[in-house]
Design a protein around this motif. Structure first.
Motif, PDB file in Angstrom:
ATOM      1  N   ALA A 234      36.329  55.635  73.885  1.00  0.00           N
ATOM      2  CA  ALA A 234      37.701  55.532  74.397  1.00  0.00           C
ATOM      3  C   ALA A 234      38.535  56.770  74.099  1.00  0.00           C
ATOM      4  N   PRO A 235      39.519  57.051  74.932  1.00  0.00           N
ATOM      5  CA  PRO A 235      40.528  58.045  74.595  1.00  0.00           C
ATOM      6  C   PRO A 235      41.699  57.369  73.889  1.00  0.00           C
ATOM      7  N   SER A 236      42.497  58.159  73.213  1.00  0.00           N
ATOM      8  CA  SER A 236      43.735  57.631  72.646  1.00  0.00           C
ATOM      9  C   SER A 236      44.850  57.775  73.668  1.00  0.00           C
ATOM     10  N   SER A 237      45.961  57.088  73.433  1.00  0.00           N
ATOM     11  CA  SER A 237      47.082  57.164  74.367  1.00  0.00           C
ATOM     12  C   SER A 237      47.644  58.581  74.454  1.00  0.00           C
ATOM     13  N   LEU A 238      47.722  59.276  73.317  1.00  0.00           N
ATOM     14  CA  LEU A 238      48.253  60.622  73.317  1.00  0.00           C
ATOM     15  C   LEU A 238      47.293  61.596  74.002  1.00  0.00           C
ATOM     16  N   ALA A 239      45.988  61.330  73.887  1.00  0.00           N
ATOM     17  CA  ALA A 239      45.006  62.156  74.578  1.00  0.00           C
ATOM     18  C   ALA A 239      45.194  62.060  76.088  1.00  0.00           C
ATOM     19  N   VAL A 240      45.419  60.843  76.580  1.00  0.00           N
ATOM     20  CA  VAL A 240      45.636  60.641  78.016  1.00  0.00           C
ATOM     21  C   VAL A 240      46.929  61.310  78.454  1.00  0.00           C
ATOM     22  N   GLU A 241      47.959  61.188  77.635  1.00  0.00           N
ATOM     23  CA  GLU A 241      49.242  61.800  77.973  1.00  0.00           C
ATOM     24  C   GLU A 241      49.123  63.315  78.073  1.00  0.00           C
ATOM     25  N   LEU A 242      48.437  63.925  77.109  1.00  0.00           N
ATOM     26  CA  LEU A 242      48.276  65.372  77.122  1.00  0.00           C
ATOM     27  C   LEU A 242      47.420  65.810  78.309  1.00  0.00           C
ATOM     28  N   ALA A 243      46.337  65.083  78.588  1.00  0.00           N
ATOM     29  CA  ALA A 243      45.480  65.424  79.723  1.00  0.00           C
ATOM     30  C   ALA A 243      46.258  65.383  81.027  1.00  0.00           C
ATOM     31  N   ALA A 244      47.110  64.367  81.180  1.00  0.00           N
ATOM     32  CA  ALA A 244      47.921  64.256  82.390  1.00  0.00           C
ATOM     33  C   ALA A 244      48.909  65.410  82.491  1.00  0.00           C
ATOM     34  N   GLU A 245      49.535  65.750  81.373  1.00  0.00           N
ATOM     35  CA  GLU A 245      50.522  66.835  81.364  1.00  0.00           C
ATOM     36  C   GLU A 245      49.889  68.170  81.725  1.00  0.00           C
ATOM     37  N   GLU A 246      48.655  68.383  81.286  1.00  0.00           N
ATOM     38  CA  GLU A 246      48.004  69.672  81.476  1.00  0.00           C
ATOM     39  C   GLU A 246      47.124  69.724  82.724  1.00  0.00           C
ATOM     40  N   GLY A 247      47.056  68.640  83.495  1.00  0.00           N
ATOM     41  CA  GLY A 247      46.269  68.641  84.715  1.00  0.00           C
ATOM     42  C   GLY A 247      44.774  68.574  84.484  1.00  0.00           C
ATOM     43  N   MET A 248      44.361  67.989  83.372  1.00  0.00           N
ATOM     44  CA  MET A 248      42.944  67.877  83.043  1.00  0.00           C
ATOM     45  C   MET A 248      42.370  66.563  83.557  1.00  0.00           C
ATOM     46  N   THR A 249      41.086  66.564  83.878  1.00  0.00           N
ATOM     47  CA  THR A 249      40.366  65.333  84.197  1.00  0.00           C
ATOM     48  C   THR A 249      39.807  64.762  82.905  1.00  0.00           C
ATOM     49  N   LEU A 250      40.175  63.523  82.584  1.00  0.00           N
ATOM     50  CA  LEU A 250      39.735  62.880  81.349  1.00  0.00           C
ATOM     51  C   LEU A 250      38.974  61.607  81.688  1.00  0.00           C
ATOM     52  N   ILE A 251      37.725  61.552  81.230  1.00  0.00           N
ATOM     53  CA  ILE A 251      36.837  60.411  81.495  1.00  0.00           C
ATOM     54  C   ILE A 251      36.447  59.786  80.166  1.00  0.00           C
ATOM     55  N   GLY A 252      36.529  58.468  80.081  1.00  0.00           N
ATOM     56  CA  GLY A 252      36.108  57.741  78.890  1.00  0.00           C
ATOM     57  C   GLY A 252      35.102  56.664  79.229  1.00  0.00           C
ATOM     58  N   PHE A 253      34.487  56.094  78.186  1.00  0.00           N
ATOM     59  CA  PHE A 253      33.501  55.026  78.347  1.00  0.00           C
ATOM     60  C   PHE A 253      32.433  55.395  79.371  1.00  0.00           C
ATOM     61  N   LEU A 254      31.948  56.628  79.291  1.00  0.00           N
ATOM     62  CA  LEU A 254      30.910  57.101  80.200  1.00  0.00           C
ATOM     63  C   LEU A 254      29.562  56.612  79.687  1.00  0.00           C
TER      64      LEU A 254
END
Length: 285
Positions: A234-254
């Motif tokens: 899993a990602p953390s909530s802050l990890a998702v927030e930062l990824a969204a802010e920076e335009g990154m693709t974030l995948i979890g539970f792969l």
């Protein structure tokens, strides 16, 4: 050189009890100095220490190209007789490269450089942004990454006690894989490898990690210009927030054919079978 694994006697309890030796992942302190001044101490698995130190400086925004570092060398250890312990090294910056803001901190193998309470701590030092990276990935490429990462974990097969981080091309070919008792150390070793090879920014690459996606790992990916981060957990909530802010693709539970895409789905060529249309953020299946 320090050992990557250490054998210890154990009592193995199954249907019967036996005494045997077990291989453990080594964990030792590494003091990183910058131009002779102590900078940080991290608990790590020995090996690829120069990459670890260089990658740490990338993560902290201190360096961004190979020419920023003039030399990395081991220092004499702390033993009274001057015996080399390979647990202290010094990074020499090139003339004109400014030092980062001085601060001493201790880093455990289970936690990165903690305490960054604000996203501004990343924005102010990031040299590149993954936002406009044109990488496009197929579902088949993404779902194959965990097995490819695992197959490259040589020390994990002996110990079962190490995290891994791998850098992959858009077609899923492994560029570099590093292992360590700490998730963040494994990623720093990758970034240091890239810095020393003058490969930064790491555009059109995928970072695959064996554990969860924390804020610290997203931050490190941002600092290296990596557009896609995938994790088996899993990602953390802050990890998702930062990824969204920076335009990154974030995948979890792969895992297997399943994944959760938290941000940046425009980079993925997937079908509805991946569950992108379903609600919730827990592990698929």
């Amino acid at each position: 050189m320090s050992r990557v694994t250490i054998k210890r006697p154990i009592l193995r309890v199954r249907d019967t009890t036996t005494r045997r030796f077990d291989s453990l992942a080594a964990e030792e302190p590494l003091e990183i100095r910058l131009d002779g001044t102590p900078l940080t101490v991290t608990m790590r698995t020995p090996g690829d220490d120069f990459d670890l130190a260089a990658g740490f400086l990338v993560s902290e925004g201190a360096v961004g190209r190979a020419a920023d570092v003039s030399a990395i060398r081991y220092c004499a250890g702390a033993l009274a007789d001057g015996t080399q312990t390979y647990n202290v090294l010094d990074v020499r910056l090139a003339p004109g490269v400014p030092h980062p803001e001085p601060r001493n901190f201790y880093t455990t193998s289970s936690c990165g450089v903690c305490g960054k309470a604000s996203l501004e701590a990343v924005r102010t030092v990031a040299r590149w942004t993954p936002r406009e990276d044109p990488i496009r990935l197929s579902r088949q490429t993404i779902t194959a990454l965990p097995d490819r990462l695992r197959s490259a974990q040589r020390v994990f097969e002996r110990t079962g006690g190490l995290h891994a981080a791998g850098l992959f091309t858009p077609s899923g070919e492994a560029m570099c894989v590093r292992e360590d008792v700490g998730r963040h150390n494994a990623v720093d070793k990758l970034l240091g490898w890239a810095l020393r090879g003058d490969l930064l920014p790491l555009r059109e690459t995928v970072l695959m990690v064996s554990g969860r996606a924390s804020f610290e790992l997203v931050q490190k990916a941002v600092m290296a210009g990596i557009p896609v981060l995938a994790a088996v957990s899993a990602p953390s909530s802050l990890a998702v927030e930062l990824a969204a802010e920076e335009g990154m693709t974030l995948i979890g539970f792969l895992r297997g054919e399943s994944m959760n895409v938290y941000t940046g789905e425009h980079r993925l060529d997937v079908t509805p079978a991946t569950g992108l249309g379903s609600a919730g953020g827990r592990s698929p299946g």
